[in-house]
Motif scaffolding. Structure first.
Motif, short mmCIF file in Angstrom:
data_model
loop_
_atom_site.label_atom_id
_atom_site.label_comp_id
_atom_site.label_asym_id
_atom_site.label_seq_id
_atom_site.Cartn_x
_atom_site.Cartn_y
_atom_site.Cartn_z
N ALA A 26 0.60 -1.51 -0.02
CA ALA A 26 -0.17 0.06 -0.16
C ALA A 26 1.19 1.30 0.28
N VAL A 27 2.04 1.36 0.68
CA VAL A 27 2.88 2.10 0.81
C VAL A 27 3.40 2.46 -0.60
N ALA A 28 3.88 1.56 -0.93
CA ALA A 28 4.86 1.65 -2.19
C ALA A 28 3.84 2.10 -2.91
N LEU A 29 2.26 1.58 -3.94
CA LEU A 29 1.66 1.95 -4.26
C LEU A 29 1.41 3.01 -4.09
N LEU A 30 0.75 3.93 -2.96
CA LEU A 30 0.87 5.06 -2.40
C LEU A 30 1.92 5.92 -2.88
N ALA A 31 2.53 5.32 -2.43
CA ALA A 31 4.24 6.63 -3.20
C ALA A 31 4.61 6.96 -4.47
N GLY A 32 4.00 5.02 -4.79
CA GLY A 32 4.64 5.44 -6.15
C GLY A 32 3.49 6.45 -6.94
N GLY A 33 2.15 6.10 -7.00
CA GLY A 33 1.37 7.52 -7.47
C GLY A 33 1.62 8.89 -7.30
N GLY A 34 2.32 8.74 -5.97
CA GLY A 34 2.14 10.25 -5.48
C GLY A 34 3.14 11.00 -6.12
N ILE A 376 8.48 15.04 0.67
CA ILE A 376 7.23 14.97 0.61
C ILE A 376 6.22 14.35 0.31
N VAL A 377 5.89 13.49 -0.86
CA VAL A 377 5.09 13.35 -0.76
C VAL A 377 5.71 10.90 0.21
N LEU A 378 6.95 10.92 -0.11
CA LEU A 378 7.13 10.00 0.18
C LEU A 378 6.83 9.27 1.54
N VAL A 379 6.83 11.47 2.55
CA VAL A 379 6.48 11.03 3.85
C VAL A 379 4.76 10.92 3.66
N ALA A 380 4.42 11.47 2.83
CA ALA A 380 3.14 11.37 2.81
C ALA A 380 2.32 10.37 2.42
N ALA A 381 2.77 9.81 2.35
CA ALA A 381 2.41 8.09 1.20
C ALA A 381 2.33 7.32 2.91
N ALA A 384 -0.50 8.01 5.34
CA ALA A 384 -1.35 7.66 4.77
C ALA A 384 -1.05 5.94 5.28
N GLY A 385 -0.85 5.37 4.57
CA GLY A 385 -0.26 4.16 4.90
C GLY A 385 -0.30 3.64 6.25
N MET A 386 -0.29 4.73 7.25
CA MET A 386 0.13 3.89 8.57
C MET A 386 -1.01 4.64 9.18
N LEU A 387 -1.86 5.72 8.62
CA LEU A 387 -3.54 5.75 8.83
C LEU A 387 -4.12 5.14 8.59
N VAL A 388 -4.53 4.06 7.55
CA VAL A 388 -5.26 3.52 7.04
C VAL A 388 -5.26 1.97 8.10
N THR A 389 -4.27 1.87 8.58
CA THR A 389 -3.05 0.74 8.74
C THR A 389 -4.02 0.69 10.48
N PHE A 390 -3.09 2.16 11.08
CA PHE A 390 -4.21 2.07 12.37
C PHE A 390 -5.97 2.00 12.17
N VAL A 391 -6.84 2.83 11.18
CA VAL A 391 -8.10 2.77 11.06
C VAL A 391 -8.60 2.26 11.27
#
Length: 848
Positions: A26-34, A376-381, A384-391
């Protein structure tokens, strides 16, 4: 709490492996897309053709409209202004005398009128020429050369009938001074002599465009433009930049005055890489990835938490409160996602570069597009991955932590039941949202593909909310059907009916995998099929089509259709035009249309009125429905160079796919489109017309109408859709494998298989049992996936042409169905075989 969470993660490494890989992907795809989206949003032109100029005055490059709304409330009047702009595909012209009026201004060394226009160049043998990375060739008057600056390497300035080309174009054409090249513009075809080769200092040409210079006395006749597209000012030594700009603004009037990095925007729009399409494409990639990540991670984390119900019950027995357990699970999820992001972020960078390379190969993004790594995009991804896993952990913990402490003493621990009301409410809301989109949004318009994805996502949310209930309903008949035949099938049916939550946790990713990808593939395939079909229907009445590499000048076409024996002709000249909708300018694919002869050579399926003529235009059913136009209405239209005309609607046509939503007179389009070349000519003829065409215009290609390809870039778009499907398939496939592995490798299942082994079941029987369970689970998932796909594809198909389709492409549908089913069955069988190794099962005293 952190120390306890770290200890739990170390203790349950196997159980959390699936969540770790899901979070990493998830982090990889979010980072890549971002990174892709950020790179395309911040992409800048690779070179400034006006680098030597201090100030540049530009012609129109966009259409800007202001909508003023006045609201009166009591004694107050509130004025609200909303300004919207739309980019032009051409360049507006400036007054011919503007450069002369600027020459005498303080601080101006010289003012140069720049005329930029696209040209088609080919060798005498007919080989088309382009710049580096397939860049367009842009023509200028020789006076514009100092603006970059270009300087002669060999030869001399161009005279009448001569050109100077850049060094890169000279090397590609193997042309030297004295050689000949064929130059085509909207004013005609010319055989011109190369008088010189020029280049900017230190390089052979500009990276995004090739340059060709004609004599200043011939620039107007070659370009067909009434005035310069920009005026560049070269400053005198020591001139004050601010004072110079103010002086230029005083003469320029309303024309934009550009300095610094903004000067590049005065170039011809077609000479600059276009990133509008890639922005929406990469935004769609982000949307698919984000939705899949939330969907998959939530399910994976939930299943992982359910494995630990007995452990949570023991902690409750020791005095832990539900709040403490929720915090424990939350901290564990954040730590796990943080560790997963360490390899996930670098993988995202690799993913972004691979996707960008593939999109460049497809022609879906400019050849100059590069991916820039943004921390910044990598940190945001990562966040986001940590937030989704936490939720996901918090959602899973909401009911799991309410387990009674006394259940720790029981053989197994089960999460408390309940929560049907909020699940049902969520399902109703998301289903209503999906239905509203499918019913009220015009899916046959430009928003159709995007809204079909959103509708699928909403329906999948409804399926996820009611997952256990839907699975309970489906497994009753499916377990009896798939489980028929022997004790093994009967037992598999009992197990799946008894564990609807576990089955739902595995089946829902299968629903996601099939529904999202099948919907995208089938809808894009449907659009491609309808476009090709309409192209065939449009041109079926013609005997043949005439084309040329790069296009034909309208003057050549007029002589062609006037040949004796030509009984009907229809020439199309592609462009774009802008119309106003509610105070906002909207851009549409448009065709200039020239019709001649007594026989029809192009069938647009007119539903009302006639084809366009002088002072009139025709429009598609879609756009007339959107704007409420009727035949006879007068409409304001902006052409490619920003020129505004008022035309009367003469006709409404149905066959717009691959053609455009507006049809204007070809002569009007040719005069105001920078390229202004006819793309195809449909002919009906008698006698030896093909022989005379070949004799007079050997560069033309005459082909049977049915052999003509549809207009537009449908192939590139389909390739881009297929690449996005591959991305989504890869992510959800791993999610399916994860959830299957977690579901089978739970401690409860280990004890269950051990009990069956002790009761006399053989390993082969247990393999068959796991296989039957996987078949029931896969069947339930595919049944729901087929239902979601049928709803969305059926609505999308009906919106296109009134025909309800569910399959669209039987081969694609069957392939997706078979691939998802095979993946599900393999994902169910492999973990079971690993678990059923004798040493993997607990001994009699293990956990008893």
């Amino acid at each position: 709490m952190i120390r306890l969470a770290l200890g739990s993660l170390r203790q349950h490494r196997g159980a959390y492996a699936g969540t770790f890989f899901a979070a990493m992907l998830a982090v990889a795809l979010l980072a890549g897309g971002g990174l892709l989206l950020a790179s395309v949003l911040t992409a800048k032109p690779p070179a400034d053709r006006f680098a030597a100029a201090a100030v540049v005055v530009s012609g129109d490059r966009d259409v800007t409209l202001e909508k003023v709304t006045i609201k009166e409330k009591k004694d107050k009047v509130k004025v609200k202004r909303k300004v919207k702009s739309e980019r032009l595909t051409g360049a507006g012209s400036l007054p011919a005398d503007l450069a002369g009026r600027m020459d005498g201004l303080p601080g101006v060394a010289t003012a140069v009128a720049d005329v930029a226009f696209p040209v088609q160049v080919r060798t005498p043998e007919g080989r088309p020429l382009r710049g580096a990375d397939d860049a367009p060739v842009i023509g200028h008057g020789w006076a514009s050369a100092p603006l970059t600056p270009y300087s002669l390497r060999t030869g001399e300035a161009p005279g009448p009938g001569q050109i100077v080309i850049d060094a890169d174009l000279a090397s590609r054409s193997a042309t030297t001074v004295g050689g000949r090249l064929i130059v085509t513009t909207k004013t005609g075809v010319r055989d011109m002599t190369v008088s010189g080769v020029a280049a900017p200092a230190g390089r052979d040409g500009l990276p995004a465009q090739a340059a060709l210079f004609v004599a200043d006395d011939e620039v107007a006749s070659v370009s067909g433009l009434p005035g310069p597209t920009a005026v560049a000012v070269l400053a005198s030594p020591g001139a004050d930049p601010v004072a110079l700009r103010h002086a230029v603004e005083g003469v320029a009037g309303k024309a934009p005055v550009l300095t610094g990095a903004d000067r590049v925007h005065a170039d011809l729009p077609g000479a600059l890489p276009d990133y509008i399409g890639p922005i929406s494409m990469f935004g769609f990639v982000i949307g698919i990835t984000a939705f899949s990540a939330v969907f998959v991670l939530t399910g994976t984390v939930t299943l992982g938490v359910r494995q630990r119900l007995r452990e949570l019950a023991l902690l409750r027995t020791c005095g832990a409160t539900p709040g403490q357990l929720r915090r424990l699970l939350g901290v564990e999820s954040v730590l796990l996602a943080g560790v997963a992001a360490l390899p996930g972020a670098p993988l995202g960078v690799v993913f972004a570069h691979l996707v960008a390379a593939r999109f460049r190969d497809l022609g879906a993004v400019p050849a100059q597009f590069t991916v820039r790594t943004d921390v910044i995009v990598l940190v945001a991804a990562t966040v986001a991955g940590m937030l989704v896993t936490f939720v996901g952990a918090r959602i899973a913990a909401r009911r799991a932590v309410r387990i009674a402490p006394t259940q720790a003493l029981a053989e197994t621990a089960n999460a408390p039941t309940g929560g049907l009301a909020p699940r049902a409410a969520l399902a109703v809301v998301t289903s209503a949202g999906a239905i509203a989109l499918l019913v009220f949004v015009p899916l046959d318009g430009p928003l159709g593909m995007g809204m079909s994805f959103v509708s699928s996502a909403l329906l999948l949310c409804a399926v996820a909310a009611l997952g256990p209930l839907l699975i309970r309903v489906l497994t009753a008949p499916l377990s009896r059907l798939v489980g028929a035949g022997g004790a093994t099938g009967w037992l598999a049916g009992l197990v799946t009916r008894a564990e609807p939550r576990r089955v739902a946790a595995v089946a829902v990713p299968l629903v996601l995998m099939f529904a999202i990808n099948a919907t995208m593939l089938l809808n894009s395939a449907l659009l491609e099929e309808l476009t090709a079909r309409e192209q065939v229907d449009r041109t079926a009445s013609a005997t043949a089509q005439v084309t040329a590499a790069g296009g034909l000048p309208l003057s050549t076409v007029e002589r062609l259709v006037a040949l004796d024996g030509v009984t009907g002709a229809a020439a199309t000249l592609p462009t774009r035009a802008i119309v106003e909708q509610g105070g906002k300018p909207e851009d549409y694919v448009t065709q200039g249309l020239l019709v001649a002869g007594t026989e029809k050579a192009l069938d647009l399926d007119l539903r009302a009125g006639t084809l366009p003529g002088t002072g009139t235009f025709a429009a598609s059913e879609y756009i007339t429905g959107q704007y409420g136009w009727r035949v006879g209405d007068e409409v304001r239209i902006w052409l490619a160079d920003g020129h505004q005309v008022n035309l009367r609607l003469a006709g409404v046509y149905a066959r717009a796919r691959g053609f455009g939503d507006l049809a204007l007179p070809a002569s009007l389009v040719a005069a105001h489109d920078p390229r202004g070349l006819v793309s195809t000519v449909g002919l009906r003829y008698r006698g030896d017309v093909p022989d005379r065409v070949a004799a007079s215009w050997p560069e033309l290609l005459l082909t049977p109408t049915l052999g003509a390809a549809p207009a537009g870039d449908a192939q590139n778009q389909q390739g881009a859709w297929e690449l996005m499907v591959v991305i989504s398939l890869g992510f959800t496939a791993i999610a399916v494998i994860n959830t299957f592995a977690i579901a089978i490798a739970t401690a409860a299942r280990r004890r269950e298989f051990a009990d069956l082994r002790l009761a006399g079941a053989t390993t082969e029987q247990l393999h068959r049992l796991a296989g039957r369970e996987a078949m029931i689970t896969v069947s339930a998932g595919l049944t729901l996936g087929i239902a979601v796909t049928a709803i969305v594809v059926g609505a999308f198909s009906t919106a296109q042409d009134g025909t309800l389709r569910v399959f669209v492409d039987a081969g694609t549908y069957a392939g997706m169905l078979g691939a998802v089913a095979a993946l599900g069955l393999v994902a169910g069988a492999v973990p079971a075989r690993v678990l059923l190794r004798r040493r993997s099962l607990p001994a009699l005293s293990d956990g008893r």
